[in-house]
Design an enzyme around this catalytic site. Structure first.
Site, mmCIF file in Angstrom:
data_model
loop_
_atom_site.group_PDB
_atom_site.id
_atom_site.type_symbol
_atom_site.label_atom_id
_atom_site.label_comp_id
_atom_site.label_asym_id
_atom_site.label_seq_id
_atom_site.Cartn_x
_atom_site.Cartn_y
_atom_site.Cartn_z
ATOM 1 N N ASN A 7 0.853 -1.187 0.000
ATOM 2 C CA ASN A 7 0.000 0.000 0.000
ATOM 3 C C ASN A 7 0.898 1.250 0.000
ATOM 4 O O ASN A 7 1.702 1.434 0.921
ATOM 5 C CB ASN A 7 -0.885 -0.058 1.261
ATOM 6 C CG ASN A 7 -1.799 1.125 1.399
ATOM 7 O OD1 ASN A 7 -1.404 2.253 1.123
ATOM 8 N ND2 ASN A 7 -3.011 0.884 1.843
ATOM 9 N N HIS A 10 0.893 5.848 2.099
ATOM 10 C CA HIS A 10 1.692 6.596 3.084
ATOM 11 C C HIS A 10 2.765 7.454 2.417
ATOM 12 O O HIS A 10 3.203 8.451 2.978
ATOM 13 C CB HIS A 10 2.300 5.622 4.105
ATOM 14 C CG HIS A 10 1.244 4.739 4.705
ATOM 15 N ND1 HIS A 10 0.457 5.155 5.742
ATOM 16 C CD2 HIS A 10 0.810 3.508 4.366
ATOM 17 C CE1 HIS A 10 -0.412 4.194 6.036
ATOM 18 N NE2 HIS A 10 -0.220 3.182 5.213
ATOM 19 N N HIS A 43 -5.633 3.532 -1.688
ATOM 20 C CA HIS A 43 -6.969 3.818 -1.155
ATOM 21 C C HIS A 43 -7.327 5.226 -1.614
ATOM 22 O O HIS A 43 -6.735 6.203 -1.148
ATOM 23 C CB HIS A 43 -6.942 3.720 0.375
ATOM 24 C CG HIS A 43 -8.268 3.966 1.022
ATOM 25 N ND1 HIS A 43 -8.458 3.852 2.375
ATOM 26 C CD2 HIS A 43 -9.478 4.317 0.511
ATOM 27 C CE1 HIS A 43 -9.724 4.122 2.671
ATOM 28 N NE2 HIS A 43 -10.358 4.414 1.556
ATOM 29 N N ARG A 45 -9.506 7.966 -1.195
ATOM 30 C CA ARG A 45 -10.528 8.424 -0.246
ATOM 31 C C ARG A 45 -11.388 9.504 -0.872
ATOM 32 O O ARG A 45 -10.914 10.262 -1.719
ATOM 33 C CB ARG A 45 -9.853 8.966 1.018
ATOM 34 C CG ARG A 45 -9.388 7.872 1.953
ATOM 35 C CD ARG A 45 -8.792 8.462 3.215
ATOM 36 N NE ARG A 45 -8.635 7.440 4.226
ATOM 37 C CZ ARG A 45 -9.537 7.161 5.165
ATOM 38 N NH1 ARG A 45 -10.649 7.866 5.243
ATOM 39 N NH2 ARG A 45 -9.316 6.211 6.037
ATOM 40 N N ARG A 49 -7.306 12.714 0.647
ATOM 41 C CA ARG A 49 -6.306 13.237 1.602
ATOM 42 C C ARG A 49 -4.888 12.750 1.290
ATOM 43 O O ARG A 49 -3.921 13.362 1.699
ATOM 44 C CB ARG A 49 -6.679 12.861 3.030
ATOM 45 C CG ARG A 49 -6.553 11.392 3.319
ATOM 46 C CD ARG A 49 -6.677 11.102 4.789
ATOM 47 N NE ARG A 49 -8.030 11.299 5.261
ATOM 48 C CZ ARG A 49 -8.480 10.740 6.390
ATOM 49 N NH1 ARG A 49 -7.680 10.014 7.145
ATOM 50 N NH2 ARG A 49 -9.720 10.915 6.763
ATOM 51 N N GLU A 70 -8.631 0.286 -3.098
ATOM 52 C CA GLU A 70 -9.477 0.308 -1.887
ATOM 53 C C GLU A 70 -10.375 1.513 -1.989
ATOM 54 O O GLU A 70 -9.904 2.615 -2.321
ATOM 55 C CB GLU A 70 -8.594 0.524 -0.649
ATOM 56 C CG GLU A 70 -8.177 -0.721 0.042
ATOM 57 C CD GLU A 70 -7.261 -0.372 1.206
ATOM 58 O OE1 GLU A 70 -7.427 0.692 1.837
ATOM 59 O OE2 GLU A 70 -6.360 -1.164 1.456
ATOM 60 N N THR A 101 -8.285 3.583 8.405
ATOM 61 C CA THR A 101 -9.467 2.734 8.494
ATOM 62 C C THR A 101 -9.502 2.083 9.870
ATOM 63 O O THR A 101 -8.541 1.436 10.278
ATOM 64 C CB THR A 101 -9.419 1.654 7.384
ATOM 65 O OG1 THR A 101 -9.018 2.276 6.167
ATOM 66 C CG2 THR A 101 -10.766 1.007 7.203
ATOM 67 N N GLU A 151 -10.998 -9.364 3.090
ATOM 68 C CA GLU A 151 -9.741 -8.996 3.747
ATOM 69 C C GLU A 151 -10.062 -8.893 5.222
ATOM 70 O O GLU A 151 -10.885 -8.064 5.634
ATOM 71 C CB GLU A 151 -9.203 -7.664 3.222
ATOM 72 C CG GLU A 151 -7.870 -7.302 3.896
ATOM 73 C CD GLU A 151 -7.276 -5.997 3.400
ATOM 74 O OE1 GLU A 151 -7.438 -5.661 2.212
ATOM 75 O OE2 GLU A 151 -6.654 -5.302 4.230
ATOM 76 N N HIS A 191 -3.855 -4.589 7.741
ATOM 77 C CA HIS A 191 -3.922 -3.476 8.685
ATOM 78 C C HIS A 191 -3.043 -3.740 9.899
ATOM 79 O O HIS A 191 -3.259 -4.689 10.636
ATOM 80 C CB HIS A 191 -5.347 -3.146 9.151
ATOM 81 C CG HIS A 191 -5.507 -1.670 9.369
ATOM 82 N ND1 HIS A 191 -5.021 -1.046 10.472
ATOM 83 C CD2 HIS A 191 -6.036 -0.714 8.590
ATOM 84 C CE1 HIS A 191 -5.256 0.238 10.366
ATOM 85 N NE2 HIS A 191 -5.865 0.477 9.235
HETATM 86 N N1 PXP Z 1 -6.023 -2.883 4.389
HETATM 87 C C1 PXP Z 1 -6.897 -1.853 4.500
HETATM 88 C C2 PXP Z 1 -8.323 -2.109 4.156
HETATM 89 C C3 PXP Z 1 -6.463 -0.580 4.901
HETATM 90 O O1 PXP Z 1 -7.353 0.428 4.984
HETATM 91 C C4 PXP Z 1 -5.099 -0.384 5.180
HETATM 92 C C5 PXP Z 1 -4.624 0.971 5.601
HETATM 93 O O2 PXP Z 1 -4.594 1.839 4.530
HETATM 94 C C6 PXP Z 1 -4.228 -1.474 5.045
HETATM 95 C C7 PXP Z 1 -4.717 -2.711 4.674
HETATM 96 C C8 PXP Z 1 -2.767 -1.347 5.302
HETATM 97 O O3 PXP Z 1 -2.574 -1.100 6.654
HETATM 98 P P1 PXP Z 1 -1.166 -0.599 7.176
HETATM 99 O O4 PXP Z 1 -0.880 0.692 6.505
HETATM 100 O O5 PXP Z 1 -1.361 -0.508 8.644
HETATM 101 O O6 PXP Z 1 -0.167 -1.663 6.781
#
Ligand code: PXP
Length: 241
Positions: A7, A10, A43, A45, A49, A70, A101, A151, A191
């Site tokens: 992902n 970040h 993701h 949003r 953001r 996402e 999330t 998931e 997550h």
């Molecule tokens: N899965 C989902 C549905 C999420 O919303 C996130 C956070 O963006 C992640 C996985 C990844 O989580 P993390 O950034 O804590 O690894």
């Protein structure tokens, strides 16, 4: 063998902190793939953001593995998914005020709505996933909706400070994986997974994908810092020549 899907939200969060052009999640996706990621997650949003529409378009066009989108189950996101045709759509709950999330979707009582929402997406051949907590009634609802994947939210497990609480949360996830498998659902986890807690799943069969962002970007910001400073020192030293 489970896949790592990275992902890159970040990276976009750092960019947006300065409303700058770097770091670019498109370049991050490329580097994540060089490192062995077997998919890239963004993701998008509602409030844009971090990831924006340009990122989704460019990552979708340049990714060498596949793009996982996402998103919340809104009309706007549905039309973006149909226009961009990612490899997979994962529906997540979304609140404006949350930092990230905070938990899984509540599907119970909304099976028909989610089914109808996913139908045109699935009809395009896009894989579908629902982000839920490892609760039996949510897993059954996901199966009724006809999603291909769930998931399972691992955040409560990752956040648990005490070992006994972590054990309880882990057990809940393991039971969820088994229940989902019995219903024919494919299971991804995500997550809060990091370089330590992921080891809890080492011997768990039938996990398809790990969705990981924060811990990888956090580690990269430290492991890459020394070289980044060295590079700047190197440039400044050339001024004296
Ligand atoms: N899965 C989902 C549905 C999420 O919303 C996130 C956070 O963006 C992640 C996985 C990844 O989580 P993390 O950034 O804590 O690894």
């Amino acid at each position: 063998m489970p896949k790592l899907v990275v992902n890159v939200d970040h990276i976009a969060t750092i960019r947006q902190a300065r409303l700058a052009r770097e770091p670019d999640p498109v370049q991050a996706a490329f580097l994540a793939e060089l490192g062995g990621a077997e998919g890239i997650i963004v993701h998008l949003r509602e409030d844009r953001r971090h990831i924006n529409d340009r990122d989704v378009e460019l990552i979708g066009k340049t990714v060498q593995t596949n793009l996982h989108l996402e998103m919340a189950a809104t009309e706007e996101m549905q039309s973006i998914a149909l226009a961009r045709e990612p490899y997979m759509v994962c529906l997540v709950p979304e609140k404006r005020q949350e930092l990230t999330t905070e938990g899984g979707l509540n599907l119970v009582g909304q099976e028909q709505r989610f089914k109808e929402f996913l139908e045109p997406i699935q009809a395009r051949g896009i894989h579908s996933s629902l982000f839920i907590d490892a609760e039996p009634h949510q897993i059954r609802a996901a199966s009724e909706i006809g999603a291909e994947f769930i998931e399972i939210h691992t955040g409560h497990f990752a956040d648990a400070l005490r070992e006994d609480e972590r054990g309880v949360q882990l057990q809940r996830i393991l039971e969820g994986i088994t229940a989902a498998g019995e219903l024919g659902l494919k299971v991804n986890l995500g997550h809060g997974l990091n370089y330590t807690n992921i080891k809890a799943f080492a011997r768990v069969p039938s996990i398809r994908e790990y969705s990981i962002g924060h811990s990888i970007v956090a580690r990269a910001s430290l492991t890459g810092l020394e070289q980044a400073v060295r590079d700047m020192v190197g440039i400044i030293r050339t001024f004296a020549d």
